[in-house]
Design a protein around this motif. Sequence first.
Motif, short mmCIF file in Angstrom:
data_model
loop_
_atom_site.label_atom_id
_atom_site.label_comp_id
_atom_site.label_asym_id
_atom_site.label_seq_id
_atom_site.Cartn_x
_atom_site.Cartn_y
_atom_site.Cartn_z
N THR A 80 0.70 -1.22 -0.21
CA THR A 80 -0.06 -0.12 -0.06
C THR A 80 0.87 1.19 0.17
O THR A 80 0.46 2.38 -0.76
N GLU A 102 -9.32 5.28 -2.89
CA GLU A 102 -8.84 4.00 -2.25
C GLU A 102 -9.93 3.26 -1.41
O GLU A 102 -10.38 4.11 -0.61
N ASN A 104 -10.78 0.07 1.03
CA ASN A 104 -9.96 -0.95 1.72
C ASN A 104 -11.10 -2.32 2.06
O ASN A 104 -12.28 -1.99 1.86
N ASP A 145 -7.59 -2.27 -1.90
CA ASP A 145 -6.58 -2.90 -0.98
C ASP A 145 -7.18 -4.31 -0.46
O ASP A 145 -8.69 -4.15 -0.39
#
Length: 358
Positions: A80, A102, A104, A145
Motif C-alpha cells: 500500500t 482508495e 479497503n 486494498d
Amino acid sequence: MQAFLKGAATQSAKPQKDKPAAGTCGEKKPKSVPWVEKYRPKCVDEVAFQEEVVAVLKKSLEGADLPNLLFYGPPGTGKTSTILAAARELYGPELYRQRVLELNASDERGIQVIREKVKTFAQLTVAGKRADGKPCPPFKIIILDEADSMTNAAQAALRRTMEKESRTTRFCLICNYVSRIIEPLTSRCSKFRFKPLDDKIQEERLLEICEKENLKYSKEAIGALVKVSEGDLRKAITFLQSAARLNGEKEITENIVIEIAGVVPSKMINSLLQTCYNSTFDKLEIAIKTMIDEGYAAMQIISQLHDAIIEEKLNDCQKSAITEKIAEVDKCLADGADEYLQMMGLCSVIMQQATRNN
C-alpha cells in the motif's frame, strides 16, 4: 431607548470566554501519529527492498504512464505504501485527493459498490494541471486494498470496468494471496510480488527511527524485533513504539520486546520439549496447563514448537509425523477447538516419537 441601553450594558457585562494568548496555549501541538504512518515512505525511492517494483514505477513516473497493477505478498512489506507514494509523486498534494480512490477491506466492496461507486469514479474525465507546473498524467488511480477478500461476483464486475475505462483510469489491486484473484483480473494487470523484508533492511529502518525518536536501545532488542516480526516491518515498528511508550526513557531490552510481542520465551519452549522427551504424562499435563494459564496463545506456542522441532536431533520420519500433527492442531485451533486438549494431543505425539528414538 433606556431599555435598549440597559440590555447592551448587561450583554457587555457577561463573562467572555478566555481567548488563548498568542504564543501560549493557542499554538497547536503537533499531532501524535502512529510511527507506522509517521515513517511511511513519502516517495518511491524511500520504499525498502522491493527493487523490481521501484524500478518499474520510476520508469512509469518518468513517462507519466502506468499499467494496471497487482501487488501481492505478505503483510507489512510495503504494498500500500508503494502505490500511495507513487500516486503522490504523480499528482502532487493538490490533485491527489481528486485523482485517487482508495477502497479497503473495511469498506463495502460487493458487486453493487463496484457497479456504482467504482464505475462512477472511473467514468469521470480528468482535467487540471499541477500547481508546480509538472506534467500531470491523463488518468485517475483506483486502489483496491485487500482485493482477495472481494467476492468473485464483484471481481467479475470489475473486469469489464477495467477494460472500458482504460483511457481515463488505472487500477491497483493489492492482496496477500494472488490465488484468490480471478484469472481474468490477473491477466489484465502487471503482477509484482513483494518479498518479506530482509533482516538487514529492517534493522536499518528500526535504527533510523530510534535515532529520530532519541531512543535508548540494546543491539539484542533490535535483533529481537526483527526476529518476532518475521519480515513484517509494520509489525516491527508497532512493537518498537509500544516498547518506547512502556519503557519511558529507559533502555529498550530484549526481554521487553519479547513481553510486548507475546512471544513464548525460548527457555519455556525448550523446557516443554525436554518434558516431552524425558518426563511422564502427568508432568506434561502440568507444564502445558502452566503455559496456557500464563496467557500464552496456543497458536504462538505451536508456531515456535515447529521451528524448534525442525532443529532437533530427530530423524526425518519422526519430524514429518510431528509436523503433520502440528498442521492438524493448527487447523483445529483456527476452527475454535480447545487449546489445552489440542496441545495435549500434539505433545503426546512428540512424546511418542521421542520414545521411538531410544
